[in-house]
Design a protein around this motif. Structure first.
Motif, mmCIF file in Angstrom:
data_model
loop_
_atom_site.group_PDB
_atom_site.id
_atom_site.type_symbol
_atom_site.label_atom_id
_atom_site.label_comp_id
_atom_site.label_asym_id
_atom_site.label_seq_id
_atom_site.Cartn_x
_atom_site.Cartn_y
_atom_site.Cartn_z
ATOM 1 N N PHE A 1 0.828 -1.202 0.000
ATOM 2 C CA PHE A 1 0.000 0.000 0.000
ATOM 3 C C PHE A 1 0.868 1.259 0.000
ATOM 4 C CE2 PHE A 1 -2.561 -3.352 1.593
ATOM 5 C CZ PHE A 1 -3.839 -3.101 1.127
ATOM 6 N N ALA A 2 2.074 1.076 -0.500
ATOM 7 C CA ALA A 2 3.005 2.206 -0.450
ATOM 8 C C ALA A 2 2.535 3.359 -1.319
ATOM 9 C CB ALA A 2 4.400 1.751 -0.886
ATOM 10 N N ASP A 3 1.863 3.018 -2.411
ATOM 11 C CA ASP A 3 1.439 4.089 -3.316
ATOM 12 C C ASP A 3 0.039 4.579 -3.015
ATOM 13 O OD1 ASP A 3 0.285 1.738 -3.943
ATOM 14 O OD2 ASP A 3 0.404 2.010 -6.135
ATOM 15 N N TYR A 4 -0.524 4.122 -1.907
ATOM 16 C CA TYR A 4 -1.877 4.552 -1.572
ATOM 17 C C TYR A 4 -1.858 5.981 -1.083
ATOM 18 C CZ TYR A 4 -4.799 0.412 -2.098
ATOM 19 O OH TYR A 4 -5.517 -0.605 -2.609
ATOM 20 N N PRO A 5 -2.873 6.747 -1.415
ATOM 21 C CA PRO A 5 -2.927 8.114 -0.891
ATOM 22 C C PRO A 5 -3.370 8.116 0.570
ATOM 23 C CG PRO A 5 -4.848 7.668 -2.247
ATOM 24 C CD PRO A 5 -3.992 6.444 -2.323
ATOM 25 N N VAL A 6 -2.433 8.366 1.408
ATOM 26 C CA VAL A 6 -2.749 8.428 2.840
ATOM 27 C C VAL A 6 -2.434 9.818 3.334
ATOM 28 C CG1 VAL A 6 -2.312 5.993 3.220
ATOM 29 C CG2 VAL A 6 -0.442 7.603 3.399
ATOM 30 N N PRO A 7 -3.111 10.271 4.351
ATOM 31 C CA PRO A 7 -2.857 11.621 4.853
ATOM 32 C C PRO A 7 -1.457 11.734 5.437
ATOM 33 C CG PRO A 7 -4.911 10.735 5.693
ATOM 34 C CD PRO A 7 -4.205 9.610 5.031
ATOM 35 N N VAL A 8 -0.831 12.804 5.075
ATOM 36 C CA VAL A 8 0.460 13.113 5.670
ATOM 37 C C VAL A 8 0.343 14.448 6.354
ATOM 38 C CG1 VAL A 8 1.814 11.765 4.037
ATOM 39 C CG2 VAL A 8 1.240 14.132 3.498
ATOM 40 N N ASN A 9 1.111 14.621 7.389
ATOM 41 C CA ASN A 9 1.108 15.855 8.179
ATOM 42 C C ASN A 9 -0.295 16.211 8.653
ATOM 43 O OD1 ASN A 9 3.870 16.119 7.753
ATOM 44 N ND2 ASN A 9 3.519 17.196 5.809
ATOM 45 N N LEU A 10 -0.983 15.158 9.019
ATOM 46 C CA LEU A 10 -2.308 15.413 9.572
ATOM 47 C C LEU A 10 -2.145 16.022 10.956
ATOM 48 C CD1 LEU A 10 -5.180 14.930 8.572
ATOM 49 C CD2 LEU A 10 -5.207 12.796 9.877
ATOM 50 N N SER A 11 -3.137 16.744 11.359
ATOM 51 C CA SER A 11 -3.046 17.426 12.641
ATOM 52 C C SER A 11 -2.792 16.420 13.752
ATOM 53 C CB SER A 11 -4.347 18.184 12.911
ATOM 54 O OG SER A 11 -4.332 18.683 14.224
ATOM 55 N N GLU A 12 -2.034 16.878 14.717
ATOM 56 C CA GLU A 12 -1.695 15.992 15.824
ATOM 57 C C GLU A 12 -2.870 15.744 16.749
ATOM 58 O OE1 GLU A 12 1.684 17.463 17.806
ATOM 59 O OE2 GLU A 12 3.062 17.013 16.152
ATOM 60 N N ARG A 13 -3.949 16.398 16.458
ATOM 61 C CA ARG A 13 -5.142 16.119 17.270
ATOM 62 C C ARG A 13 -5.684 14.736 16.969
ATOM 63 N NH1 ARG A 13 -8.759 21.038 15.543
ATOM 64 N NH2 ARG A 13 -7.744 20.482 13.579
ATOM 65 N N TYR A 14 -5.271 14.195 15.825
ATOM 66 C CA TYR A 14 -5.767 12.879 15.433
ATOM 67 C C TYR A 14 -4.613 11.890 15.504
ATOM 68 C CZ TYR A 14 -8.809 16.343 13.357
ATOM 69 O OH TYR A 14 -9.585 17.436 13.168
ATOM 70 N N THR A 15 -4.876 10.795 16.139
ATOM 71 C CA THR A 15 -3.856 9.775 16.324
ATOM 72 C C THR A 15 -4.266 8.515 15.591
ATOM 73 O OG1 THR A 15 -3.372 10.673 18.498
ATOM 74 C CG2 THR A 15 -2.542 8.461 18.015
ATOM 75 N N ALA A 16 -3.406 8.075 14.704
ATOM 76 C CA ALA A 16 -3.695 6.823 14.003
ATOM 77 C C ALA A 16 -3.524 5.663 14.963
ATOM 78 C CB ALA A 16 -2.755 6.670 12.821
ATOM 79 N N SER A 17 -4.593 5.044 15.285
ATOM 80 C CA SER A 17 -4.556 3.992 16.291
ATOM 81 C C SER A 17 -4.475 2.613 15.690
ATOM 82 C CB SER A 17 -5.791 4.077 17.192
ATOM 83 O OG SER A 17 -6.948 3.885 16.407
ATOM 84 N N GLN A 18 -4.880 2.462 14.472
ATOM 85 C CA GLN A 18 -4.917 1.129 13.909
ATOM 86 C C GLN A 18 -4.953 1.221 12.386
ATOM 87 O OE1 GLN A 18 -8.097 -1.179 15.464
ATOM 88 N NE2 GLN A 18 -6.994 -3.112 15.250
ATOM 89 N N THR A 19 -4.228 0.311 11.791
ATOM 90 C CA THR A 19 -4.219 0.227 10.338
ATOM 91 C C THR A 19 -4.671 -1.164 9.932
ATOM 92 O OG1 THR A 19 -2.385 1.772 10.290
ATOM 93 C CG2 THR A 19 -2.830 0.526 8.276
ATOM 94 N N ILE A 20 -5.662 -1.211 9.110
ATOM 95 C CA ILE A 20 -6.240 -2.500 8.737
ATOM 96 C C ILE A 20 -6.269 -2.586 7.219
ATOM 97 C CG2 ILE A 20 -8.246 -4.021 8.929
ATOM 98 C CD1 ILE A 20 -9.067 -2.263 11.364
ATOM 99 N N ASN A 21 -5.750 -3.664 6.728
ATOM 100 C CA ASN A 21 -5.883 -3.905 5.298
ATOM 101 C C ASN A 21 -6.283 -5.360 5.098
ATOM 102 O OD1 ASN A 21 -2.916 -4.272 6.164
ATOM 103 N ND2 ASN A 21 -3.096 -5.505 4.310
ATOM 104 N N THR A 22 -7.371 -5.521 4.440
ATOM 105 C CA THR A 22 -7.878 -6.876 4.235
ATOM 106 C C THR A 22 -7.346 -7.484 2.960
ATOM 107 O OG1 THR A 22 -9.806 -5.901 3.193
ATOM 108 C CG2 THR A 22 -9.957 -6.443 5.533
#
Lengths: 198, 436
Positions: free
Chosen positions: B216-237
């Motif tokens: 998923f390296a080329d997937y568009p994922v948010p970068v430099n998202l506000s620190e108010r939001y914490t990525a808690s889990q990444t799921i890929n089926t």
């Protein structure tokens, strides 16, 4: 005059001048013992110095309730014996230098003539040679008895042996010296004859 | 007295060490016996030689001074030696303590400035040890196993994602993420990483970064998202879908970001995840995705549904029916029912569990709020974890759009619970959209 034992107590309390006083009192005696056994001035002086340094180091072991003189004499004898064993030194006790002036023949009041003087010197040489041939034990006990002028009890204290053993050793040392002197005299063709001076 | 008796006392006699009476007797014998007299004189000569001290040379005058100097020097040397011993001792101590002090300082620095060491892994082990035994089939690697193995190996971890227990508790708050925690099979490639307590985010860290799987390296994922939001889990089926769960630090609410790869051959119909996969995406309902797939996909199309959807992970069939167009019911939807039968052993169907009241609302899309049900009777941990929310109704709202990256199209879906205000969800979506 402060006794030796009091001085030793002062030394143990850190008074080094008290030890200096002890050195002054006993340096001649200790050097005589060592010199009589070693027979060499410089070596005797070095051993004498070593004796005093050993005394200073072991002074805390000294029982001030006992006499200091036998204690330091014992250290002198033991140190000298140790030096002898280390160097395997052949003792050459020299009586040649001043023997003449002190050679007191109590039994002879005759005025010495030249022949007597020659015989006297020959006798001194024989005695010296006999002493050199004695083993260390006989020589040491003879020195202690006649040079240090110690009685048998004092010798037994120094050597840490019984008085009877001292008497036996001393008797054997005298017999060995006499035997050696007579043998040397006999070897010169004067068998069964003592010097005319005697 | 004969000569033998005389010889017995000869040396004592020559030393004058005999009693007076004996001495007189010995003197008399000497006068009578010339041989014994000469022997006596020889003995006296020998004694004279042995007692002679006149040849003893005098010691040097400075003999005493030399001895005392030697003693002074030895005394000073002894003092210096003791001093040197002390210095040597201090050096030794310094040589030992200096590295320890450095290590201690480093540890203190690490502790106060947040460079984690094995501390976090230990926490993982402790937390996972307290986690409930999960129901799993043989040969499956659960997320718990992954965590335990990671803790055993003490590998450097990604510090940007909360610990599984934290994420699990955060998920249980909305009642949705239990399955994420529970059914991370080996083929699901579940990346669950841990970090320090999310309640105290450290400013120096970037808590919103996402650790992407290689596919998923080329997937568009948010970068430099506000620190108010914490990525808690990444799921890929599978390689087509990536879901990131975010936790809002201020409110504790969660929202999910689903990135779905759209098949270029059919641009108008994105590849939809299978029903059992959607179970892992608890904030998204399959019906929502189905319905959203029918909508025109563009960045400006923000579909805020706001309809209540069952937060339970087991009621997908019901959710699908309920959030659909209202034309399907759980009873009249055999394909959906067949999908659920795959997990029927573990997850009871909605038909069996839902109360009549809920089932009566299934036909009404507007009344899609479904109470949370206990999906498994033997899952006591889930019951305890969701105890606070068992009586709460949780709604899901989605915002969806499409982006193109490297000539590939992706459908982005941001979902939030009903507790999350729509305005905030919209703000989050806008922020995500800008960061892509």
């Amino acid at each position: 005059m402060v006794s030796d034992e009091v001085l030793t107590q002062q030394v143990t309390r850190g008074n080094l001048s008290a030890f200096e006083e002890l050195v002054e009192r006993y340096k001649k005696l200790i050097f005589t013992i060592v010199y009589r056994i070693i027979g060499h001035y410089q070596e005797a002086e070095d051993i004498t110095q070593e004796v005093f340094l050993t005394v200073f180091e072991k002074l805390y072991q000294f029982d001030s309730g006992k006499k200091f003189k036998p204690w330091i004499q014992r250290i002198a004898i033991n140190t000298t014996i140790t030096a002898l064993r280390k160097k395997q030194k052949v003792i050459n006790i020299s009586y040649d230098e001043n023997l003449e002036k002190d050679f007191n023949l109590n039994a002879s009041s005759k005025i010495p003539d030249p022949q007597t003087e020659v015989e006297k010197q020959e006798l001194q040489a024989e005695i010296n040679s006999a002493l050199q041939g004695l083993n260390d034990g006989y020589r040491i006990i003879l020195v202690m008895r006649y040079q240090m002028d110690l009685n048998n009890s004092e010798i037994s204290d120094i050597l840490n042996v019984s008085r009877e053993i001292v008497e036996v050793r001393l008797h054997r040392a005298r017999k060995a010296l006499r035997k050696s002197v007579v043998e040397k005299w006999t070897a010169r063709g004067l068998k069964d004859e003592l010097p005319a001076i005697l | 007295m004969n000569c033998q008796q005389f010889y017995k006392h000869l040396w004592d006699y020559a030393d004058h060490n005999v009693p007076k009476s004996l001495e007189k007797t010995l003197d008399k014998h000497c006068l009578e016996c010339e041989n014994c007299a000469r022997t006596y004189r020889l003995t006296v000569v020998e004694n004279g030689v042995l007692q002679n001290k006149s040849d003893i040379p005098d010691l040097a005058e400075d003999f005493t001074a030399r001895i005392m100097n030697t003693i002074y020097q030895n005394h000073n040397k002894a003092q210096l030696a003791s001093l040197n011993n002390w210095k040597h001792f201090v050096k030794k101590i310094s040589a030992i303590t200096a590295p320890l002090m450095v290590v201690a300082c480093l540890l203190l620095i690490f502790y106060f400035y947040g460079i984690p060491v094995n501390h976090d892994n230990t926490q993982i082990a402790d937390i996972t040890a307290e986690s409930p035994p999960q129901k799993q089939s043989a040969g499956e690697n659960t997320s718990q196993d992954i965590i335990l193995s990671a803790a055993d190996e003490i590998k450097p971890v990604n510090n940007t994602v909360p610990s599984p227990a934290v994420s699990a508790s955060a998920s249980d708050k909305t009642g949705n993420f239990r399955q994420d925690y529970e059914t991370s099979a080996a083929d699901s490639y579940d990346y669950i990483n841990q970090t320090d307590e999310p309640s105290k985010p450290e400013p120096s860290r970037s808590n919103n970064s996402v650790f992407l799987p290689p596919d998923f390296a080329d997937y568009p994922v948010p970068v430099n998202l506000s620190e108010r939001y914490t990525a808690s889990q990444t799921i890929n089926t599978d390689e087509q879908e990536l879901t990131i769960i975010y936790n809002i630090a201020a409110t504790g609410e969660n929202f999910s970001l689903q990135i779905l790869k759209i098949d270029n051959s059919s641009p108008e119909s994105p590849v939809l995840p299978e029903a059992d996969v959607i179970q892992d995406m608890d904030l998204m309902s399959q019906s929502d995705i189905n319905s959203s797939s029918d909508l025109p996909v563009n960045d400006q199309n923000i579909n805020n549904r706001g309809n209540g959807i069952d937060a339970g992970t087991t009621d997908n069939t019901t959710n699908t029916a309920a959030a659909g167009n209202g034309t399907d019911s759980s009873a009249d939807n055999p394909p959906a029912a067949e999908t659920d039968t795959a997990d029927s052993e573990k997850i009871p169907t909605a038909d069996e569990e839902l109360p009549e009241e809920s089932q009566s609302k299934d036909n009404n899309p507007a009344a899609a709020t479904v109470p949370i049900k206990k999906p498994s009777t033997d899952d006591e941990n889930y019951e305890a974890a969701t105890d606070e929310n068992t009586s709460a109704d949780i709604d899901i709202q989605d915002i969806q759009w499409e982006v193109t990256r490297n000539q590939k199209r992706y459908q982005i879906t941001v979902s939030g619970s009903a507790n999350l205000p729509p305005s905030q969800l919209r703000q989050i979506s806008e922020e995500i959209r800008k960061s892509l």
